[in-house]
Design an enzyme around this catalytic site. Sequence first.
Site, PDB file in Angstrom:
ATOM      1  N   ARG A 113       2.851  -5.185   4.295  1.00 56.58           N
ATOM      2  CA  ARG A 113       1.572  -4.475   4.413  1.00 56.58           C
ATOM      3  C   ARG A 113       0.759  -4.653   3.140  1.00 56.58           C
ATOM      4  O   ARG A 113       0.445  -3.692   2.440  1.00 56.58           O
ATOM      5  CB  ARG A 113       1.842  -3.037   4.774  1.00 56.58           C
ATOM      6  CG  ARG A 113       2.231  -3.005   6.245  1.00 56.58           C
ATOM      7  CD  ARG A 113       2.606  -1.697   6.733  1.00 56.58           C
ATOM      8  NE  ARG A 113       2.098  -1.512   8.076  1.00 56.58           N
ATOM      9  CZ  ARG A 113       2.257  -0.420   8.783  1.00 56.58           C
ATOM     10  NH1 ARG A 113       2.884   0.601   8.270  1.00 56.58           N
ATOM     11  NH2 ARG A 113       1.779  -0.338   9.999  1.00 56.58           N
TER      12      ARG A 113
ATOM     13  N   GLN B 165      -3.677  -7.702   6.259  1.00 58.51           N
ATOM     14  CA  GLN B 165      -4.203  -6.629   7.110  1.00 58.51           C
ATOM     15  C   GLN B 165      -4.622  -7.114   8.491  1.00 58.51           C
ATOM     16  O   GLN B 165      -4.375  -6.445   9.483  1.00 58.51           O
ATOM     17  CB  GLN B 165      -5.378  -5.937   6.423  1.00 58.51           C
ATOM     18  CG  GLN B 165      -4.921  -4.730   5.645  1.00 58.51           C
ATOM     19  CD  GLN B 165      -6.032  -4.035   4.907  1.00 58.51           C
ATOM     20  OE1 GLN B 165      -7.189  -4.427   4.999  1.00 58.51           O
ATOM     21  NE2 GLN B 165      -5.681  -3.008   4.165  1.00 58.51           N
TER      22      GLN B 165
ATOM     23  N   ASP C 182      -1.692  -7.326  10.863  1.00 61.03           N
ATOM     24  CA  ASP C 182      -0.807  -6.167  10.915  1.00 61.03           C
ATOM     25  C   ASP C 182      -0.741  -5.609  12.345  1.00 61.03           C
ATOM     26  O   ASP C 182      -1.475  -4.703  12.722  1.00 61.03           O
ATOM     27  CB  ASP C 182      -1.328  -5.122   9.920  1.00 61.03           C
ATOM     28  CG  ASP C 182      -0.390  -3.944   9.774  1.00 61.03           C
ATOM     29  OD1 ASP C 182       0.541  -3.815  10.594  1.00 61.03           O
ATOM     30  OD2 ASP C 182      -0.600  -3.140   8.849  1.00 61.03           O
TER      31      ASP C 182
ATOM     32  N   SER D 200       0.085  -1.890  12.823  1.00 59.01           N
ATOM     33  CA  SER D 200      -1.062  -0.980  12.714  1.00 59.01           C
ATOM     34  C   SER D 200      -1.946  -1.038  13.950  1.00 59.01           C
ATOM     35  O   SER D 200      -2.389  -0.003  14.454  1.00 59.01           O
ATOM     36  CB  SER D 200      -1.907  -1.322  11.487  1.00 59.01           C
ATOM     37  OG  SER D 200      -1.252  -0.908  10.323  1.00 59.01           O
TER      38      SER D 200
ATOM     39  N   TYR E 126       5.432   4.071   2.347  1.00 61.42           N
ATOM     40  CA  TYR E 126       6.150   4.757   3.428  1.00 61.42           C
ATOM     41  C   TYR E 126       6.758   6.044   2.880  1.00 61.42           C
ATOM     42  O   TYR E 126       6.837   6.260   1.670  1.00 61.42           O
ATOM     43  CB  TYR E 126       7.263   3.868   3.980  1.00 61.42           C
ATOM     44  CG  TYR E 126       6.764   2.702   4.787  1.00 61.42           C
ATOM     45  CD1 TYR E 126       6.273   2.881   6.069  1.00 61.42           C
ATOM     46  CD2 TYR E 126       6.775   1.410   4.267  1.00 61.42           C
ATOM     47  CE1 TYR E 126       5.809   1.819   6.812  1.00 61.42           C
ATOM     48  CE2 TYR E 126       6.320   0.336   5.001  1.00 61.42           C
ATOM     49  CZ  TYR E 126       5.839   0.543   6.278  1.00 61.42           C
ATOM     50  OH  TYR E 126       5.388  -0.516   7.004  1.00 61.42           O
TER      51      TYR E 126
END
Length: 402
Positions: free
Chosen positions: A147, A152, A155, A158, A251
């Site tokens: 990440r 991005q 991803d 996500s 996280y």
Amino acid sequence: MSTPIIAHAGKGDNPGRSDGGGAMPVVIAVPREMAPGEQRVATVPEVVQKLTKAGYDVRIEHDAGMSAYYPDDLYVAAGAKIASSRTGLLDGARIVLRVQPPTVAEVDQLAEGTIVIGFMNAANNLEAVTRMRDRKVTAFALELVPRITRAQSMDALSSQATAAGYTAAILGADNCPKFLPMLTTAAGTIRPATVLILGAGVAGLMAIATARRLGAIVEAYDVRRAAGEQVRSLGAKFLELEINAEGQGGYARELMPEEKAKEQQMVSAAVARADIVITTAAIPGRRAPRLITKETVATMRPGAVIVDLAAESGGNCELTQSGKTVHEHGVTIIGPQNLPARVPFHSSQMYAKNLQSFLVLLVDKDGALVKGFTDEILAASLLVHAGEVRHGPTRDLLGGKL
Ligand code: NAD
């Protein structure tokens, strides 16, 4: 989004992408997803158009996009060929794009050296992983894409969590016996419903935004204090606890026993006053944290709803049953599986764009497939290659078993 693939395609002397110097364009194959309940497809016509422009030959298995409302004729108009059989689809294919991991039988259909890209869920598909290893198939797992900012656009965790969060809020509203917004009518004033979101990561934030748009009062909690600002910026109240459990890579870390007790107390009070609770709490590689006990469910209002997004990894609520809706103490507890598949049109579109960005990394500046996978993103997501399991934790899980 800028797409280097298109930039490559602009080179007049290199109209077709080739497999390292050969004249034949690289064939990308997209099979129909066979997993029960899977409605998504790994590419969509809009992305096919870009891939064919870039010189790829794109083949789609007949009806692959049907459940996501992308009929074959749209793929054909975008430049793809439709394969009527799986054998025809895979014959000469260099890259296979998927949503769900391949089954062992599907791996057996792949030729040595084929590159498969998709969610691999290796820990739960060890047999398919070893078969890919033995057949010298190369597999990239999108859930392993780091990440980092550069990644991005690839991803997929996500993009699919966004779809899951949206759907969870809609599911909660649909099962709630109340209106969500405040209403002032001739028949009286209706108070807005209260929605509580536990876990304010990607899915949780989307659930907050959706519940707010439906007019609910929204409260949210996350062990990462950094989530507070994002929660407040969406117009929701952030429940503060004197804990900051931000771990590595953004996280959450697992909580200490005394932290868990404090959390339990605060969460239980918020759960008891909510009309809808959406739980999304997760710790990578671990069982989902248990945030709602059966005793807490008993304190909830009749008609309240829990949508447990962690159902597939053990559930955030003690009474959740994965894949089922249960009713306990007048509370509806929903344990959905594969929520992104319930909005297959847009979740496929987002996923296809993630894959399109990922594919850019697989070709060099001359448009040939890269030889080594030294790029940080490729190296991190490479699960199996050249007869070896490259992902350390999966290798440890196999631990000589297979
Ligand atoms: P996730 O699905 O792993 O977990 C969901 C949420 O549950 C997380 O916010 C986590 O903090 C929370 N949680 C865990 N234990 C909890 C508990 N006991 N009580 C309450 N909440 C608990 O997370 P995710 O949605 O994949 O995102 C995790 C983080 O990664 C976020 O900070 C997100 O902004 C970040 N992220 C960064 C990028 C990037 O930089 N490219 C992309 C996506 C996500």
